[in-house]
Write an enzyme that holds these catalytic residues in place. Structure first.
Site, PDB file in Angstrom:
ATOM      1  N   ARG A 170       0.859  -1.178   0.000  1.00 39.53           N
ATOM      2  CA  ARG A 170       0.000   0.000   0.000  1.00 39.53           C
ATOM      3  C   ARG A 170       0.900   1.233   0.000  1.00 39.53           C
ATOM      4  NH1 ARG A 170      -2.072  -3.617   3.884  1.00 39.53           N
ATOM      5  NH2 ARG A 170      -4.172  -4.404   3.403  1.00 39.53           N
ATOM      6  N   LYS A 194      -2.385  -3.095   7.789  1.00 38.44           N
ATOM      7  CA  LYS A 194      -3.583  -2.741   8.538  1.00 38.44           C
ATOM      8  C   LYS A 194      -3.710  -3.639   9.765  1.00 38.44           C
ATOM      9  CE  LYS A 194      -6.378  -0.796   4.799  1.00 38.44           C
ATOM     10  NZ  LYS A 194      -7.648  -0.896   4.048  1.00 38.44           N
ATOM     11  N   HIS A 264      -2.708   2.545  -5.612  1.00 36.92           N
ATOM     12  CA  HIS A 264      -3.523   1.354  -5.349  1.00 36.92           C
ATOM     13  C   HIS A 264      -3.744   0.569  -6.642  1.00 36.92           C
ATOM     14  CE1 HIS A 264      -5.592  -0.690  -2.136  1.00 36.92           C
ATOM     15  NE2 HIS A 264      -6.597  -0.963  -2.948  1.00 36.92           N
ATOM     16  N   ARG A 267      -0.912  -1.663  -6.998  1.00 40.03           N
ATOM     17  CA  ARG A 267      -1.118  -2.824  -6.121  1.00 40.03           C
ATOM     18  C   ARG A 267      -2.059  -3.828  -6.795  1.00 40.03           C
ATOM     19  NH1 ARG A 267      -1.367  -4.469  -0.526  1.00 40.03           N
ATOM     20  NH2 ARG A 267      -3.472  -4.970   0.197  1.00 40.03           N
ATOM     21  N   HIS A 290      -4.222  -9.271   3.098  1.00 43.00           N
ATOM     22  CA  HIS A 290      -5.678  -9.308   3.260  1.00 43.00           C
ATOM     23  C   HIS A 290      -6.051 -10.229   4.418  1.00 43.00           C
ATOM     24  CE1 HIS A 290      -6.531  -8.134  -1.204  1.00 43.00           C
ATOM     25  NE2 HIS A 290      -6.280  -7.077  -0.444  1.00 43.00           N
ATOM     26  N   TYR A 299      -9.418 -10.829  -7.731  1.00 43.02           N
ATOM     27  CA  TYR A 299      -8.411 -10.898  -8.787  1.00 43.02           C
ATOM     28  C   TYR A 299      -8.598 -12.109  -9.694  1.00 43.02           C
ATOM     29  CZ  TYR A 299      -6.432  -7.144  -6.109  1.00 43.02           C
ATOM     30  OH  TYR A 299      -6.285  -5.950  -5.455  1.00 43.02           O
TER      31      TYR A 299
END
Length: 318
Positions: A170, A194, A264, A267, A290, A299
């Protein structure tokens, strides 16, 4: 001395939460939102940007409730539905605001400020899944070839783009990357994503080469003998900002003829190209950081669209 005096990072974060306030002026509402954000930061270590998003949504809904004569503490489900499902807002905005309200009311219940949860049966509006824009590997090659590596800034930008595409970081993770997070011998990066989750991501030989060149040739010139922990630095002799990283990606994308590519989007390209080359989805999930594989599943849809386009273009029956 307060209980936070020996915890400077925590103390600063609490102050930052209060400084996130916008134009909302109801003291009781502001206090409840402040306390919720403090709780979320302490328990989940949410980022500044995430907390800021919660505040904006909660203040917006609070203002609408007040227009109808209600507050967080007396609003019923119907009042909240009217405030959340505003006809002039996109479904994505409604869903985000409802998520913030659910967090607030769960906290109000937990702290016994309310005995019920009026959001319990409110559901987010159904949204059409938005797929990432298809960026081809040829386009990425053009992007990576755009910086002038004979200049200090160009070499820095080349190294940044190579790292972001090679790792799927990110933008916040990329600009916060420190020298101690690099293991160039093993060809990997350590990053905190995150939820303060640590992950180790391989970066590949090409990215390692350009980072080594940048650190040896350009970084010392940009820093002018100043010590700085961040890997990617500016002429201000400090780490680059998120805004500068956005500008770098955007400007070189335009040079490469790519429309509206963001960090992004880079990414997304990283993940999509891995899936196109049959990399296991669980591995892609780990590299992206994730929490849920359903987030990564998007994806495979992008890869399927690519395959369909190839068939449509080349099959003799089409």
């Amino acid at each position: 001395m307060t209980e936070f005096d020996d915890m400077p990072d925590l103390k600063l974060s609490m102050l930052a939460i209060h400084h996130l306030r916008t134009a909302h002026k109801n003291p009781m509402t502001d206090e409840l939102i402040d306390k919720l954000l403090e709780s979320l930061w302490l328990q989940d270590r949410l980022s500044h940007n995430t907390l800021q998003g919660y505040r904006r949504d909660l203040e917006k809904i609070a203002a609408r409730l007040e227009e109808g004569g209600h507050t967080w503490l007396d609003a019923e489900a119907a009042d909240l539905a009217d405030a959340v499902y505003a006809a002039d807002e996109k479904h994505s905005s409604q869903a985000r605001a409802l998520s913030a309200c659910k967090r607030l009311y769960a906290w109000l219940e937990e702290t016994e400020r309310r005995t019920d949860n009026p959001t319990r049966f409110l559901k987010a509006p159904k949204q059409t899944q938005k797929l990432p824009t298809l960026i081809t590997e040829a386009q990425i090659e053009n992007l990576l070839a755009a910086p002038d590596t004979d200049t200090p800034h160009g070499l820095r930008d080349k190294a940044l783009l190579e790292v972001m595409y090679a790792t799927g970081l990110r933008v916040t993770e990329a600009v916060k990357l420190q020298l101690g997070d690099l293991d160039l011998n093993r060809g990997c990066i350590r990053t905190i994503g995150k939820g303060d989750k640590l992950r180790i991501v391989p970066m590949g030989e090409e990215a390692v080469y350009w980072v080594e060149r940048y650190c040896a040739e350009s970084r010392p010139l940009l820093l002018k003998n100043k010590i700085c922990d961040e890997v990617f630095v500016s002429q201000k002799r400090s780490g680059i900002s998120r805004q500068l990283a956005w500008m770098i990606v955007k400007n070189y994308a335009e040079t490469a003829g790519i429309t509206s590519l963001s960090p992004h989007g880079l990414r997304h390209a990283f993940a999509t190209h891995l899936v196109n080359h049959d990399v296991d989805l669980r591995a892609v999930q780990l590299m992206l950081g994730h929490a849920n594989i359903n987030t990564t599943q998007i994806y495979t849809h992008v890869a399927n669209i690519r395959l369909k386009n190839i068939v449509d273009e080349h099959h003799s029956r089409n």
